[in-house]
Motif scaffolding. Structure first.
Motif, short mmCIF file in Angstrom:
data_model
loop_
_atom_site.label_atom_id
_atom_site.label_comp_id
_atom_site.label_asym_id
_atom_site.label_seq_id
_atom_site.Cartn_x
_atom_site.Cartn_y
_atom_site.Cartn_z
N ILE A 35 16.77 -8.66 19.59
CA ILE A 35 17.34 -7.48 18.93
C ILE A 35 17.19 -7.60 17.41
N LEU A 36 17.52 -8.78 16.87
CA LEU A 36 17.42 -8.98 15.42
C LEU A 36 15.97 -8.87 14.95
N VAL A 37 15.07 -9.47 15.71
CA VAL A 37 13.66 -9.40 15.36
C VAL A 37 13.15 -7.95 15.46
N GLY A 38 13.60 -7.23 16.50
CA GLY A 38 13.20 -5.84 16.67
C GLY A 38 13.67 -4.97 15.52
N LEU A 39 14.91 -5.19 15.07
CA LEU A 39 15.44 -4.44 13.92
C LEU A 39 14.61 -4.71 12.68
N TYR A 40 14.30 -5.99 12.46
CA TYR A 40 13.55 -6.36 11.25
C TYR A 40 12.12 -5.81 11.31
N PHE A 41 11.51 -5.87 12.48
CA PHE A 41 10.15 -5.36 12.64
C PHE A 41 10.11 -3.86 12.34
N THR A 42 11.06 -3.13 12.88
CA THR A 42 11.12 -1.68 12.64
C THR A 42 11.30 -1.39 11.16
N TYR A 43 12.18 -2.18 10.52
CA TYR A 43 12.44 -1.98 9.08
C TYR A 43 11.19 -2.23 8.25
N GLU A 44 10.51 -3.34 8.53
CA GLU A 44 9.35 -3.73 7.72
C GLU A 44 8.15 -2.80 7.92
N THR A 45 8.04 -2.20 9.08
CA THR A 45 6.87 -1.35 9.36
C THR A 45 7.13 0.13 9.12
N SER A 46 8.28 0.45 8.54
CA SER A 46 8.59 1.88 8.32
C SER A 46 8.78 2.23 6.85
N PHE A 47 8.26 1.37 5.95
CA PHE A 47 8.36 1.68 4.52
C PHE A 47 7.61 2.98 4.21
N ASP A 48 8.27 3.84 3.45
CA ASP A 48 7.70 5.10 2.95
C ASP A 48 7.46 6.15 4.05
N LYS A 49 7.92 5.90 5.26
CA LYS A 49 7.64 6.86 6.33
C LYS A 49 8.42 8.17 6.17
N THR A 50 9.40 8.17 5.28
CA THR A 50 10.13 9.42 5.03
C THR A 50 9.29 10.39 4.19
N ASN A 51 8.22 9.88 3.58
CA ASN A 51 7.34 10.75 2.80
C ASN A 51 6.59 11.69 3.76
N PRO A 52 6.71 13.01 3.57
CA PRO A 52 6.08 13.95 4.52
C PRO A 52 4.56 13.83 4.57
N ASN A 53 3.95 13.24 3.52
CA ASN A 53 2.48 13.10 3.49
C ASN A 53 2.05 11.65 3.70
N TYR A 54 2.91 10.90 4.38
CA TYR A 54 2.72 9.45 4.56
C TYR A 54 1.30 9.08 5.00
N ASN A 55 0.75 9.80 5.96
CA ASN A 55 -0.55 9.45 6.53
C ASN A 55 -1.75 9.89 5.69
N LYS A 279 1.78 -11.60 7.99
CA LYS A 279 1.61 -12.73 8.90
C LYS A 279 2.95 -13.29 9.33
N ILE A 280 3.91 -13.33 8.39
CA ILE A 280 5.24 -13.82 8.74
C ILE A 280 5.92 -12.87 9.72
N LEU A 281 5.74 -11.56 9.51
CA LEU A 281 6.33 -10.57 10.43
C LEU A 281 5.74 -10.72 11.82
N ILE A 282 4.43 -10.89 11.91
CA ILE A 282 3.79 -11.07 13.22
C ILE A 282 4.29 -12.35 13.88
N ALA A 283 4.37 -13.43 13.09
CA ALA A 283 4.87 -14.71 13.62
C ALA A 283 6.29 -14.55 14.14
N LEU A 284 7.12 -13.86 13.36
CA LEU A 284 8.51 -13.64 13.74
C LEU A 284 8.60 -12.82 15.03
N SER A 285 7.76 -11.80 15.14
CA SER A 285 7.76 -10.94 16.33
C SER A 285 7.33 -11.73 17.57
N VAL A 286 6.30 -12.55 17.41
CA VAL A 286 5.83 -13.38 18.53
C VAL A 286 6.93 -14.35 18.95
#
Length: 791
Positions: A35-55, A279-286
Motif C-alpha cells: 500500500i505504501l509503495v503503491g501510494l508513492y508510485f502513484t504520487y511520483e508518476t502523476s507530477f503535472d497531470k493536473t495540467n490540461p495540456n499535460y500530453n 530507477k529507485i522508484l522502479i526498484a521500490l515498486s519491484v
C-alpha cells in the motif's frame, strides 16, 4: 448452503488459529508495504497531470557531441512558434539565482526561487494567480506574485486580492516593488517557485549565446513529435549559422541538434538529467510486489500443508453429493475471509507507518484521500491475491478422492511436495537478494562517506547573499571586514558552490580544438577556502594584476579532454577572451559520486559568466559559534545590501544532501530485507511444525533404535538446510546482475565484493536452523511411548 460453508470456514479458521494468525499477519505486513509503495508510485508518476495540456507539452533541449542540456536562449521560442503551425504556443522561463529577501514591515520571507516567465509560458504551464492570469501591458511591465504561504507571512491580516508594495533586501535598502497578488505553488509539479514575475517577454536583447532559459512548447494533439524534433534542429542550426563565415565553426554548428522532452519525463527521467529517481522508484515498486508475492507464497504453502487435516471433511462431503466446484468455492471463501482480514489489518499498519514513510521520502501522502487510486486498486489486489494464493490450495483440497481418504490411505501428492519446497526456495531466494542488496548499498554508502572528495567541506560556511560581486574590487572591502573577525581563516565568492548543482558550460578552444567544458567564476582564495589541491602552476593571487583580467585555472579532466601537455602558460580561448592558464588543480567531486568530474575552467573575469553571489568562509572549528555570532551582529556593516538578513548553511550538510536518494534506498532495502526474512521465517516456522508433526512416529522409532537428540535435529534440519542453500545459489547470479547494474549508476564506486553473498547464505541458513530447531525441539524431547502406544 452459503451460511453452512461460512460457519465451517470460521470454525476451521478458529480451530487452526495459529496458522490462521501467521497467514493473516504475514499477508497484512506485506500488503501494508505494498500500500505504501503503491501510494508513492502513484504520487511520483502523476507530477503535472493536473495540467490540461499535460500530453502535449515539451521542453526544447540542445544536444552537443559531449553533453545534453535543457537550457536554451530567449529568441528560440519565438522563432519556433513563427515557423511551425503545429506548435500552438511557445514560451520561456528562467530560474532565480539568488535567495531574494522580501519585507513588509517586520514581516520577512526569503524566496529561494523567484522565477521569471513570459506570458506564453505561464499559459502553457497553467499558472493561475488568485485573481486569474492577466496579460501584462507593454514590453516592460512585470506582474509579480508570491506563493500563498509567503503572502500569509507578509500580510497575515490581508482579506482582499489587491496589489501590495513590499521592500527588497535590507530594511534600509530603499528598494521597493509591487506584488500583484498570490499564486498557488503546486508542489506536485516540476515547476515550483516561491515567487514568479510574468512579462509579455523576458530576456529581451539576449542573443543565442545566453543559454540560461528553459523553452516550453505546446503542440497540437496528434503531432508527429519526431518529425517536429528534426525540423526544430534544422531551424536551430539555421539560426546559429546566420552571419557565420568561419568554416570550422560552421562544421561544429552542424554537429549540434535539439530534442523534445515530454513534460511527463521531467520529474523521473529527463533526457538531459539524472534518471536515478526513476530507477529507485522502479526498484521500490519491484520490492513491494516481491514482498507481496512472498506473502502469497507463504499463504499457498501453509494452505497446502494443512490439506491433510481437511481430507476427511472433503471425503464426507463428496460422499454426501458435494461437487468439486462447490468445494472449491468453499475453500476460496475461507481464503477470501483471511485475505479480507489481512487487508483491514494492512490499512491499519500502513496508517501507523505512513508518518515515518513521509519523513523518509519527504512527501505528504495520505491513505484517506478522496481521489486516491487506492480505493479501486486495493479491492482489485484483494481479489488477485485471493485467486493467486488460494486457487491452487482450493483445487488440491477439493480434488481429494473420497474412497482413499476414508480408508485412511491418504497422503499429499509428490507434486504438492515439490511445489511447497519450490515455493520455500523462491521465498528464501528473494530474501537472500534483499540481504545482498542491503549489504552492497551499505558498502557503497560507506565508501562515499569515507572517500576523499578532493576538497574539504568541513568548517566551510556558505552565506546566502543578494549582492553581486562580479568585479573583484567590489568584494575586497567585504572580505577585509570578514577577515577581521577572529577564527575566520579565508573568505571568497563564486558563481557556484560544490553542492552537486551543475555549473554553466561553454565552448573553449585550445590549440585550434574547440570543446564544451564547464565554467565556474571565482574570486581570490576560492581554492584555498575549499582546500583544493594544486597539481601544477599556482592559484590566483592579488600579486598578479592579470589574474583579474585573463588568467584561468583548469582541472585535470580538462587537461585530459584536450590532451594537453604542459598546459601552464598556454592560451585557452572562450567567450571572446584569450585566457592564460596559470594553474592546474586536482579533480574534486563537486557533483557527487554519480557523475564523473567534468572538465572545468575557473576564471575571475568571464564576460559570459553568471553572477558571483555565493560567499564561502573557512572558519576554525573551535571558534565557529563565536565567529557566526559576530558575523550576524556585524553583517549590516559588512554587507549593507543584505543588512540584518544574515543566513547561512554548512557546506558539508549541503553536500550531504547528494546522498539522500541512496540513503532512502538503503532504508527501503533494510525494511524489505527485514520484512521478507520475517515473512519467510513465519512460513518456515509453521511449515516446520507441520513437517515435524508428520514425522512424530518416525522420530519415536529412531529414538528407540538409539538415535541421539543431535542426530534427530540434524535429520529434521537437513532438508530445510538444502532448500535454503539451493535458494542462495540460485539468488546469487540474480543479485550479482542487479547490484552490478546499480553500482554502474555511479562514476565512483566500490568493486563488487564477495562478502555480502557469503553473508546472505550464513544469515539465511542460521535463521533456518534456529527456526526449525525451535519447532523440532518438542518432537525430539517427547516420550516415544506417547507416539507409538496405539500402534
Amino acid at each position: 448452503m452459503f451460511k453452512l460453508n461460512l460457519k465451517i470456514a470460521l470454525r476451521n479458521l478458529w480451530k487452526n488459529r495459529g496458522i490462521t494468525s501467521i497467514n493473516i499477519g504475514g499477508l497484512a505486513i506485506a500488503l501494508a508495504a505494498f500500500i505504501l509503495v503503491g501510494l508513492y508510485f502513484t504520487y511520483e508518476t502523476s507530477f503535472d497531470k493536473t495540467n490540461p495540456n499535460y500530453n502535449n507539452i515539451y521542453v526544447v533541449g540542445r544536444i552537443y557531441p559531449d553533453f545534453k542540456t535543457n537550457y536554451t536562449s530567449p529568441p528560440f521560442a519565438k522563432v519556433i512558434k513563427q515557423n511551425f503551425p503545429e506548435v500552438e504556443n511557445a514560451g520561456i522561463t528562467k530560474e532565480g539565482f539568488i535567495e531574494l529577501t522580501i519585507k513588509n514591515g517586520k514581516n520577512t520571507v526569503f524566496a529561494k526561487n523567484f522565477m521569471q516567465a513570459d506570458y506564453n509560458a505561464a499559459k502553457i504551464l497553467d499558472l493561475k494567480p488568485t485573481n486569474g492570469l492577466e496579460k501584462p501591458t507593454g514590453e516592460t511591465e512585470r506582474l509579480s506574485y508570491l506563493n500563498d504561504e509567503s503572502m500569509k507571512v507578509l500580510f497575515p491580516n490581508k482579506t482582499d486580492n489587491k496589489a501590495e508594495m513590499v521592500g527588497f533586501g535590507a530594511s534600509n535598502s530603499g528598494i521597493t516593488g509591487k506584488i500583484n497578488g498570490s499564486i498557488t505553488n503546486n508542489l506536485h509539479s516540476n515547476i515550483t517557485f516561491d515567487g514568479i514575475s510574468i512579462g509579455n517577454e523576458i530576456g529581451q536583447g539576449e542573443s543565442y549565446g545566453y543559454n540560461n532559459y528553459t523553452t516550453y512548447i505546446q503542440v497540437e494533439p496528434g503531432t508527429d513529435v519526431k518529425n517536429l524534433e528534426q525540423k526544430i534542429t534544422e531551424l536551430y542550426r539555421k539560426e546559429l549559422l546566420k552571419g557565420e563565415t568561419d568554416q570550422k565553426t560552421i562544421a561544429e554548428i552542424k554537429g549540434v541538434s535539439t530534442f523534445l522532452d515530454p513534460l511527463a519525463n521531467l520529474h523521473l527521467r529527463p533526457k538531459a538529467g539524472n534518471d536515478a529517481p526513476y530507477k529507485i522508484l522502479i526498484a521500490l515498486s519491484v520490492l513491494g510486489i516481491l514482498i507481496l508475492v512472498i506473502a502469497c507464497i507463504n499463504f499457498t504453502n501453509l494452505s497446502i500443508a494443512q490439506a491433510a487435516k481437511r481430507a476427511k471433511e472433503v471425503g464426507v462431503k463428496k460422499v454426501m453429493g458435494a461437487y468439486r466446484s462447490q468445494l472449491t468455492v468453499q475453500f476460496l471463501t475461507e481464503i477470501f475471509i483471511q485475505c479480507f482480514a489481512a487487508t483491514i489489518m494492512a490499512l491499519i499498519l500502513a496508517e501507523l507507518a505512513l508518518p515515518y514513510f513521509n519523513i523518509l521520502f519527504q512527501v505528504n501522502l495520505s491513505i484517506w484521500y478522496i481521489e486516491n487510486d487506492l480505493f479501486w486498486q486495493l479491492p482489485l489486489v484483494l481479489c488477485l491475491i485471493t485467486l493467486i494464493a488460494g486457487t491452487y490450495p482450493a483445487l488440491v483440497l477439493s480434488g481429494f478422492k473420497p474412497a482413499m481418504v476414508l480408508k485412511g490411505n491418504f497422503s499429499t501428492s509428490k507434486q504438492s511436495s515439490w511445489l511447497r519446497n519450490g515455493l520455500l526456495v523462491f521465498q528464501f531466494g528473494i530474501a537472500a537478494i534483499f540481504i545482498i542488496g542491503l549489504l552492497i548499498i551499505n558498502s557503497q554508502l560507506k565508501y562515499m562517506r569515507s572517500q576523499d572528495l578532493g576538497f574539504t567541506a568541513n568548517q566551510v560556511v556558505y552565506i546566502k547573499n543578494i549582492s553581486l560581486f562580479n568585479k573583484p574590487e567590489k568584494f575586497v572591502p567585504v572580505r577585509d571586514k570578514i577577515l577581521k573577525i577572529p577564527g575566520i581563516k579565508s573568505a571568497t565568492v563564486a558563481t557556484d558552490v560544490p553542492d552537486g548543482s551543475g555549473p554553466g558550460s561553454n565552448g573553449y578552444t585550445f590549440e585550434g580544438e574547440q570543446k564544451s567544458i564547464d565554467f565556474v567564476d571565482v574570486d581570490f582564495d576560492y581554492f584555498e577556502t575549499l582546500d583544493i589541491k594544486l597539481k601544477d602552476g599556482r592559484f590566483f593571487s592579488s600579486n598578479f594584476k592579470t589574474d583579474t583580467a585573463n588568467s584561468a585555472i583548469i582541472n585535470e579532466s580538462t587537461v585530459a579532454k584536450y590532451g594537453m601537455k604542459n598546459p601552464v602558460g598556454k592560451i585557452i580561448r572562450g567567450c571572446s577572451t584569450d585566457y592564460k592558464i596559470v594553474g592546474v588543480v586536482k579533480d574534486f567531486k563537486a557533483q557527487g559520486f554519480e557523475s564523473a568530474v567534468q572538465p572545468t575552467i575557473y576564471a575571475i573575469k568571464n564576460p559570459c559568466g553568471n553572477y558571483k553571489t555565493q560567499i564561502m568562509l573557512k572558519i576554525e572549528d573551535n571558534k565557529m559559534a563565536d565567529a557566526l555570532a559576530a558575523l550576524k551582529a556585524q553583517w549590516p556593516q559588512i554587507n549593507p545590501q543584505d543588512g540584518e538578513d544574515f543566513r547561512y548553511e554548512f557546506l558539508d550538510q549541503l553536500y550531504g544532501k547528494l546522498f539522500k536518494k541512496q540513503e532512502q534506498l538503503q532504508s527501503v532495502f533494510f525494511a524489505a530485507a527485514l520484512l521478507t526474512i520475517f515473512i519467510a521465517i513465519l512460513g518456515l516456522f509453521a511449515f516446520a511444525k507441520y513437517s515435524t508433526n508428520g514425522r512424530i512416529k518416525e522420530i519415536a522409532v529412531r529414538k528407540i533404535l538409539g538415535a541421539s537428540d543431535v542426530q534427530i535435529f540434524k535429520l529434521i534440519n537437513s532438508s530445510f538446510f538444502m532448500m535454503v542453500l539451493v535458494a542462495n545459489v540460485i539468488s546469487w547470479p540474480v543479485a550479482y546482475i542487479l547490484t552490478k547494474k546499480w553500482l554502474e549508476t555511479f562514476a565512483y564506486r566500490i568493486d563488487l565484493p564477495v562478502l555480502p553473498f557469503v553473508s546472505s547464505a550464513l544469515i539465511t541458513i542460521l535463521l533456518t536452523v534456529i527456526t526449525v530447531s525451535i519447532q523440532a525441539k518438542k518432537a525430539v524431547k517427547a516420550n516415544p511411548v506417547d507416539a507409538l502406544k496405539y500402534e
